[in-house]
Scaffold this motif. Structure first.
Motif, PDB file in Angstrom:
ATOM      1  N   PRO A  58       0.814  -1.223   0.000  1.00  0.00           N
ATOM      2  CA  PRO A  58       0.000   0.000   0.000  1.00  0.00           C
ATOM      3  C   PRO A  58       0.848   1.274   0.000  1.00  0.00           C
ATOM      4  O   PRO A  58       0.517   2.247  -0.681  1.00  0.00           O
ATOM      5  CB  PRO A  58      -0.827  -0.114   1.282  1.00  0.00           C
ATOM      6  N   LEU A  59       1.966   1.270   0.739  1.00  0.00           N
ATOM      7  CA  LEU A  59       2.838   2.447   0.749  1.00  0.00           C
ATOM      8  C   LEU A  59       3.485   2.629  -0.619  1.00  0.00           C
ATOM      9  O   LEU A  59       3.596   3.752  -1.115  1.00  0.00           O
ATOM     10  CB  LEU A  59       3.909   2.322   1.843  1.00  0.00           C
ATOM     11  N   GLN A  60       3.893   1.547  -1.249  1.00  0.00           N
ATOM     12  CA  GLN A  60       4.471   1.649  -2.593  1.00  0.00           C
ATOM     13  C   GLN A  60       3.464   2.227  -3.570  1.00  0.00           C
ATOM     14  O   GLN A  60       3.797   3.097  -4.373  1.00  0.00           O
ATOM     15  CB  GLN A  60       4.956   0.289  -3.096  1.00  0.00           C
ATOM     16  N   ARG A  61       2.215   1.765  -3.515  1.00  0.00           N
ATOM     17  CA  ARG A  61       1.181   2.301  -4.405  1.00  0.00           C
ATOM     18  C   ARG A  61       0.966   3.783  -4.155  1.00  0.00           C
ATOM     19  O   ARG A  61       0.826   4.574  -5.081  1.00  0.00           O
ATOM     20  CB  ARG A  61      -0.126   1.531  -4.231  1.00  0.00           C
ATOM     21  N   PHE A  62       0.945   4.160  -2.867  1.00  0.00           N
ATOM     22  CA  PHE A  62       0.780   5.565  -2.516  1.00  0.00           C
ATOM     23  C   PHE A  62       1.915   6.402  -3.111  1.00  0.00           C
ATOM     24  O   PHE A  62       1.676   7.444  -3.741  1.00  0.00           O
ATOM     25  CB  PHE A  62       0.758   5.725  -0.991  1.00  0.00           C
ATOM     26  N   LEU A  63       3.163   5.949  -2.920  1.00  0.00           N
ATOM     27  CA  LEU A  63       4.315   6.684  -3.430  1.00  0.00           C
ATOM     28  C   LEU A  63       4.308   6.759  -4.952  1.00  0.00           C
ATOM     29  O   LEU A  63       4.585   7.810  -5.540  1.00  0.00           O
ATOM     30  CB  LEU A  63       5.615   6.058  -2.918  1.00  0.00           C
ATOM     31  N   ASP A  64       3.998   5.641  -5.603  1.00  0.00           N
ATOM     32  CA  ASP A  64       3.908   5.632  -7.067  1.00  0.00           C
ATOM     33  C   ASP A  64       2.838   6.595  -7.560  1.00  0.00           C
ATOM     34  O   ASP A  64       3.039   7.321  -8.535  1.00  0.00           O
ATOM     35  CB  ASP A  64       3.600   4.220  -7.588  1.00  0.00           C
ATOM     36  N   THR A  65       1.700   6.591  -6.885  1.00  0.00           N
ATOM     37  CA  THR A  65       0.596   7.470  -7.280  1.00  0.00           C
ATOM     38  C   THR A  65       0.972   8.935  -7.097  1.00  0.00           C
ATOM     39  O   THR A  65       0.723   9.764  -7.975  1.00  0.00           O
ATOM     40  CB  THR A  65      -0.675   7.139  -6.474  1.00  0.00           C
TER      41      THR A  65
END
Length: 69
Positions: free
Chosen positions: A31-38
């Motif tokens: 979830p943190l990776q998705r947040f950062l990518d977004t």
């Protein structure tokens, strides 16, 4: 939360600030990776810029001085 102007000032300050000295990698949750990518896509920035901005902001809240020598 930073305003768009504050974000831009942070990214511009990277050109004037201390040189990058080390590459540090870390593990994070999906979830943190998705947040950062977004965030990187929304802001049109490299993910490393997003991580440095968020990490610097959190570190300053703990007493870090990014202008220290």
């Amino acid at each position: 939360m930073m305003t768009e102007e504050q974000k831009l000032e942070f990214y511009q300050s990277e050109y004037r600030g201390a040189p990058f000295a080390k590459f540090i990698s870390f593990r994070c949750t999906e979830p943190l990776q998705r947040f950062l990518d977004t965030k990187a896509m929304i802001e049109g920035r490299d993910i490393s810029q997003i991580i440095r901005r968020l990490l610097t902001k959190a570190a300053e809240e703990e007493g870090f001085d990014r202008n220290a020598i």
